[in-house]
Write an enzyme that holds these catalytic residues in place. Structure first.
Site: not given
Length: 417
Positions: A97, A100, A160
């Site tokens: 993640s 992101k 997230s």
């Protein structure tokens, strides 16, 4: 629609200071083996079994940085972009993640440029919709609903959300694949030479990679370019559609100097964390990739920050209005022009060490020279190692001489006068 409430997470983070329960960790970018919490002893045992041997620094500007049990790690000075210490900094690894950060950065830049507005509505397609599985992190956007861009941005950064990331990708580029092209183009522009993105979420793909250095470059760009939106990275929780979730960056709950940036986890990527901390006017960025647990990534980040802030300090080699050197100018109404800094210049250097500077002026400088034109640079070193450089600019305009004066100067130059 699932209506879980996760308001207990901030309490857990604050008490555990990084020793997160597995149910919180399970909301990372990708897939996880267990959906339920395990006993603490089992968690500690599993973390120990997965722990890598300590990885010593391969580059360092001072002292002996801590060896960290991870696949890669890096400590960067924000102001200069100088890497203070690192190990395996350029190895392409699954970023989970942490991906992101690029997704949110593109959204932030689109907001800055006016291509997006905070109140614009983003639709949630079947592909973007998160079905409520605890094996991936979700903002829990309802299917076929709409959410504002600013809520989507918070869902990406704080929660997230894979669903938020997919929805904004489809909104901005028509598809995840189209958005990945934007991500890769931006990575190239920023100088992220060991990154390749396949999706906006960080879900596993064999061709989806980034490096510790690249992720630090990206973090620095977010802090530098997204001043209006960077405070979101420090927000501890976000409630959307009745579901409150806490930020998974444990350091936000225990260290008031930490104000971002992002956590990540998949089985392949391990536990990852990119953090920024500012103390006494100095900001440091840390990256830890593929360590064994949420507590390990928090502890290792603390170790990097503690070492960095205790080992380095700020230095100002020259004041902005100081004349650093003098450049010779050919065929101008003046023979020379003063060279100085274009902006305030500070360096992060090892504590107690002197800073040496070397001025490099462009040779064969010819008029006309505009005031503010770059005419050289100043390079700073400490203990024989480069610690930064800054451009030097002309402090005044030098107009081109008239025909007769130029002819005389040509003759003088020809005869070596």
């Amino acid at each position: 629609m699932q209506t879980k409430t996760f308001s207990i997470l901030p309490v857990i983070f604050a008490i555990a200071a990084g020793a997160l329960v597995p149910s919180a960790a399970s909301f990372a970018a990708g897939h996880h083996a267990s959906k339920a919490a395990s006993p603490k002893k089992a968690v500690a045992s599993a973390a120990a079994a997965n722990a890598l041997p300590p990885l010593a620094a391969q580059t360092t500007l001072a002292g002996s940085p801590p060896a960290l049990p991870a696949k890669a790690w890096l400590l960067m000075d924000f102001d200069s972009g100088e890497v203070l210490a690192s190990a395996n900094a350029d190895e392409p690894l699954p970023p989970a993640s942490l991906t992101k950060m690029m997704t949110s950065y593109l959204v932030e830049q689109a907001l800055r440029s006016g291509k997006l507005k905070q109140a614009d509505l983003v639709s949630v397609s079947q592909n973007a919709w998160c079905r409520g599985s605890s094996t991936e992190s979700c903002m829990y956007l309802p299917l076929n609903s709409q959410a504002t861009v600013i809520d989507i941005l918070r869902g990406i950064i704080i929660q997230s959300g894979n669903d938020a990331s997919k929805a904004i990708a489809e909104h901005m580029a028509g598809s995840e694949e189209g958005f990945a092209k934007l991500m890769n183009a931006e990575a190239q522009r920023l100088g992220m030479t060991h990154s390749h993105f396949m999706n906006p979420t960080g879900l596993p793909d064999p061709n989806h990679k980034s490096s510790a250095r690249d992720l630090a470059i990206l973090a620095r760009a977010i802090i530098r370019d997204s001043a209006d939106y960077y405070p979101i990275y420090a927000e501890r929780e976000f409630k959307y559609h009745g579901i409150k979730q806490g930020n998974r960056n444990a350091l936000l709950y225990t260290d008031p100097t930490v104000d971002g940036l992002k956590t990540g986890h998949t089985e392949e990527a391990g536990y990852c964390l990119v953090t920024s901390s500012k103390r006494n006017g100095m900001r440091l960025i840390t990256v830890i990739l593929n360590t064994s647990s949420p507590q390990a990534r928090a502890d290792q980040t603390r170790a990097m920050l503690g070492w960095g802030f205790s080992t380095f300090e700020k230095a100002t080699p020259f004041q902005p209005d100081a004349v650093v050197g003098t450049a010779k100018v050919a065929f101008g109404k003046a023979d020379t022009v003063a060279a100085g800094l274009a902006a305030p210049w500070t360096l992060t250097v090892p504590r107690g060490q002197q800073v040496q500077t070397a001025v490099e002026i462009k040779p064969d400088l010819e008029a006309p020279v505009a005031k503010g034109a770059v005419i050289g640079k100043v390079v700073a070193t400490s203990n024989g190692k480069p610690v930064g450089e800054a451009p030097l600019v002309a402090q005044a305009e030098v107009e081109r001489a008239g025909l007769m004066l130029r002819a005389w100067q040509h003759l003088a130059k020809l005869f070596g006068k």
